[in-house]
Design an enzyme around this catalytic site. Structure first.
Site: not given
Lengths: 649, 649
Positions: B449, B458
């Site tokens: 995740e 990210e």
């Protein structure tokens, strides 16, 4: 070798280049085109046109040497930088739907520019964007431009504009190649190292649409041999319209590059060839096939009129931003007086106006009995005093002159002038600000020259309002009125110079500038008018004007970087003085135009109109302008409260 | 007194005002409207409506006292500032053709604002621009805004838009009052103290066009009594559409102001009146004529659903710009883990996905014999380890888990979790960056995740590319893909917050933000998609996407301040997770949207489309986005070479 010598003209446009094919023998390329061909530089491919990074990887892995045209050692550094413009592979297409081609193109473009930069070339020619879209191409070029050495990137743009008068905003960019240039340079934020190489084709768009390019950063014009016609003797020549365009290029420092295969089969024998016969035979080298085209371009260059002396003197001022004078707040220097006093034409006009005023004031039969009281307010070192006395002599009128001047340094010169000329009985020198002088009598005529490039911008209205009490109720003011004018212009050079300061203040300042590399997009319109004497009850010198400009529909879209400003002054009755282009006083050089920039340039599409607002705002201590655009879209109001630019009272 | 109490809602919209007539007895105005009328504030004229500076001068010279509504002493400072909004004289017209009116208007406007500022009022209501033009009005207001104290100026704008579908760009601004607001605020450079007071009329334009206003700085909605219908009992009420609009106002901190004469003749006796009978008689004062209208607005306020707890928790984050996390370059703090671990819904989705993957990987009949190797890459403090173990338990599959985490601080927590839960035989903890770990065996399932608000922002792609060698050739990645989305938005609050930094860098940065005061102008469209595992030969994570957005034609023109960004991730087969509004996972709070600003907001006219380009660019040390607009006009390319905003690898 240069196309020719033109007195005073040291611009780049003396040099002519030639576009060449890929050849890894660069010394030969140079020898053939420069030594034998008499070109000044070549626009030469740097990389084998067969190269594709995606094929390269498959074939030879990462160890492969890039197939550049020779190593950096085959030419001397100065040969590379003075005589070679790098031609980026024309197959690249960064906006292709084909992702492999897109990625290959990006890799190649970056490799070639890096190589050109390694060679310290002065410029690279980027191929024209293919199709309608150029965002990815622009993104890649823009990335490259950051931190590039001083090399210029010339984006090739075909000189194309379809003359359809449709107002369809969705019409293709391909109809007007200016649109694709505009999009590309906006994406690159008007980067100063990005400029245009125009591809001149055999049919030309309308004169108005061509005119736009003179406000853009165009560095080269590539003329294909296809453009040339054939003259009666079989030689290449250009159409009248092409000739005019080429003259425009010469006048705007745009270099010509010849391109293509020769399309004229020339007569075997001609005087030119005969004269050079030996040279050709000695080297055993054929004459350069494009030589007749180069000769014709040289002929066009040499045929141009030499620059007039005044124009030559002002070459260094072209498109150079200067802060306007503040003669009320600051005292002018001797050098400044010296320059302006040389402007004979201005004083001739003043003398004409004073003559007429004297004749109107005093009929011929009273010429010897009546003495006219004339005050020169802002006398400086005396040129208007001299003009007044000459007018008196010319008309046989008797004159009493008060020369009022606030600058104590100029008063020194005035005193010695009066003594030298023996004017002591006629001229009284008053060392005072005209707004505060307590005069012993009132004047018949008040003469002043307090005008700036934008008319009222050196505070003539405020000074003359202050001096008006010196004038008799039926007295005459020379000038009797003045009007400012503006017109929208494309001026990418000025825009970039303002932008280089990296602040808002410089975008909210007006500049005095000898406008040259600009495109005037619509005729000037009047902005503010002031009348003197001002007998109205409302004494406010605040002004507000809203103007609508329409751009001729055959111009196409255009970019507005700001406004050129001018003035025209009525000195007396039909005697006027001014720099508004359509009525400007010839041979007068005291005033360059003024330039009001826009913080964000505005693209104007054909058929849409430009709505502009100008304000003149006054406070006890200062006067300033604010300006804004409200159509096609609203700009910020520039220079709010005179925060960036004002004139001190 | 406030309209009511709504749990958690402390916004201004609890307060309701009333527009009053000129009255120089301000204490009476306050007593009547606040004490007896139960309004919270009055919008009261400050100056006698008969006043005209040009008449004043003629009548009384310069010594005249300005005819303001009482001196500053008639109310206490806190009464002035808490209960009075100054209403600027509605007769002013700064864009009139009549110069005397224009000058009178400018003088009066400046005098009244100066007076309001002297009284420390919180706001003044400026009359709506008259006619189509507002440049001079805007110039004057803009001058006033510079150096104004904290007072807000509310520009009154009638809520009008003619629903004609013509594409005529020259159609009058009057057809759509948003246009005049847009022009006014552009001229004033989006000044943060300039906002809107919407005049709600009895007919409303389309829902799409109303929606635009929620992205603008609207502070008040003035509802005329004419807007009200009559219910069965004779009381005022609003149409469904008006009710919905008023709820929108309440939800966007927009205060209601009632205006006009009562138009309902109410039944003599009603329970409300009976209950308050005593009060009314004791004071001997008539009930406020607008009280039934206020009561109805209060009823609408109280009727609203209370804010859900999560929404209440996030109130403080509304429209607040945050820098996105850089969890790869920086190590997250305990507090951050704590917050995200509370997002139950996210882990439920992961557990579902892992269950399905385990069942697909190991058939029921082999459940007790086959052990699945599962790696959690980026294990943090262990929530995905827990979800994996729960999935194994739920499906009866045997599991071996490697928990790989690069943050040594999180590894400490992981160890104690494993010990506490007694997972030592199942879970191995690896303190390493997943990209560099040398694993003893390969995984069947790789769970991660690493998603940001914009999916890949990210650096999930780079991390998972690095970890892919840990996965068996037929292994499963959870997530198996993720896609970013953008949509154009009006967001004047965010724009102003970015602008307040006064530099380019903040306009080239993406922000994580709980979007609230925005108008979503078109449905989101997908930008970049990444698949895992990535078996393609082209391993580049560079991406380029071009998008076209059309704005619904009944919206009218709108302003685009930037783009709202979202993501949706396919965890495994039909199990997904995301924040793209149309498919967002309910009750999940780990991600706010992302916001990409535009340096210059773009006005989009009806019928024209918006062309947007997004790039994802990678270098060995960093990843960044660039973005630009090329239609209706070209913007600069934002964030060239990641100069302003990048994510470190």
């Amino acid at each position: 070798m240069p196309l020719g010598e033109r007195a005073g003209d040291k611009s780049e446009s003396r040099y002519c280049g030639v576009e060449t094919q890929f050849n890894d023998d660069m010394p030969h390329v140079l020898a053939f085109n420069l030594s034998h061909g008499s070109f000044d530089f070549v626009v030469a491919p740097l990389m084998d046109p067969a190269y594709r990074p995606s094929l390269m990887q498959k074939e030879s892995g990462v160890s492969g040497v890039l197939p550049f045209a020779g190593s950096d050692l085959v030419l001397s550094p100065s040969q590379w930088s003075s005589h070679v413009v790098g031609k980026i592979s024309p197959w690249i297409d960064l906006d292709s739907e084909d992702e492999i081609l897109r990625v290959d193109s990006e890799i190649t473009l970056k490799q070639e520019i890096a190589w050109a930069s390694h060679l310290s070339l002065q410029a690279c020619l980027l191929p024209a964007p293919k199709g309608n879209s150029c965002a990815n191409y622009a993104r890649c070029v823009n990335q490259t431009l950051q931190g590039l050495n001083s090399m210029q990137l010339w984006l090739r743009i075909p000189l194309v504009k379809t003359d359809n008068d449709t107002m369809d905003v969705n019409s293709s960019n391909l109809d007007d190649s200016w649109e694709i240039w505009n999009s590309f340079r906006l994406l690159c934020e008007h980067h100063s190292q990005l400029s245009v190489a125009l591809d001149v084709l055999n049919s030309l768009p309308s004169a108005n649409s061509l005119g736009r390019w003179f406000g853009e950063s165009v560095r080269a014009a590539i003329i294909s041999t296809d453009c040339f016609l054939t003259n009666a003797r079989g030689y290449p020549c250009l159409s009248k319209r092409h000739q005019k365009l080429v003259s425009g290029f010469f006048n705007h420092s745009i270099q010509i590059v010849l391109s293509g295969e020769p399309v004229h089969s020339l007569p075997r024998i001609n005087s030119d060839l005969a004269a050079n016969n030996n040279d050709n035979n000695v080297d055993g080298v054929q004459k350069h096939p494009l030589r007749p085209y180069l000769d014709y371009v040289g002929y066009l260059y040499q045929r141009m009129d030499p620059l007039p002396e005044q124009e030559r003197f002002e070459l260094g001022y072209r498109d150079f931003l200067q802060s306007p004078l503040q003669p009320l707040m600051d005292n002018l220097e001797a050098q400044t007086y010296e320059t302006f006093e040389k402007d004979t034409m201005k004083y001739i006009q003043y003398q004409r106006a004073i003559c007429k005023a004297l004749q109107d004031r005093v009929p011929d039969d009273k010429a010897s009995s009546v003495t006219t009281v004339l005050m020169v307010v802002g006398a400086g070192r005396g040129p208007l005093v001299r003009a007044s006395l000459q007018a008196a002599e010319e008309t046989g009128r008797k004159l009493k002159v008060y020369a009022v001047e606030k600058n104590p340094n100029a008063v020194v010169t005035l005193h010695s002038l009066v003594k030298l000329e023996g004017w002591e009985n006629i001229v009284s020198i008053i060392s005072s600000d005209m707004r505060y002088w307590d005069a012993p009598e009132k004047a018949d005529i008040l003469v002043s020259e307090l005008l700036g490039s934008f008319g009222d911008n050196e505070l003539s209205p405020e000074c003359l309002d202050g001096a008006q009490r010196l004038l008799k109720d039926d007295g005459i003011s020379i000038p009797s009125s003045y009007t400012s004018f503006i017109q929208p212009v494309t001026a990418s050079k000025l825009y970039n110079d303002v932008k280089s300061h990296n602040d808002v203040a410089h975008f909210e300042t007006a500049y005095v500038v000898k406008l040259h590399n600009i495109a005037r997009l619509a005729p000037p319109q009047p902005v503010f008018t002031f009348f003197h004497p001002n007998r109205s009850t409302d004494k406010s010198n605040n002004r507000y004007t809203k103007l609508q400009f329409g751009v001729s529909s055959d111009t196409g879209s255009a970019m507005i970087h700001g406004f050129a400003g001018y003035f025209d002054a009525v000195l007396y009755k039909e005697v006027h003085l001014g720099i508004e282009p359509s009525t400007s006083t010839p041979n007068m050089f005291s005033w360059f135009p003024i330039f009001f920039p826009l913080r964000t340039p505005i693209s104007l599409h054909p058929g849409s109109s430009l709505e502009v607002h100008f304000w003149r705002c006054c406070r006890p201590s200062k006067v300033w302008y604010e300006w804004s655009v409200t159509s096609p879209s609203s700009s910020p109001i520039h220079n709010t409260n005179g925060r960036s630019y004002w004139v001190g009272l």
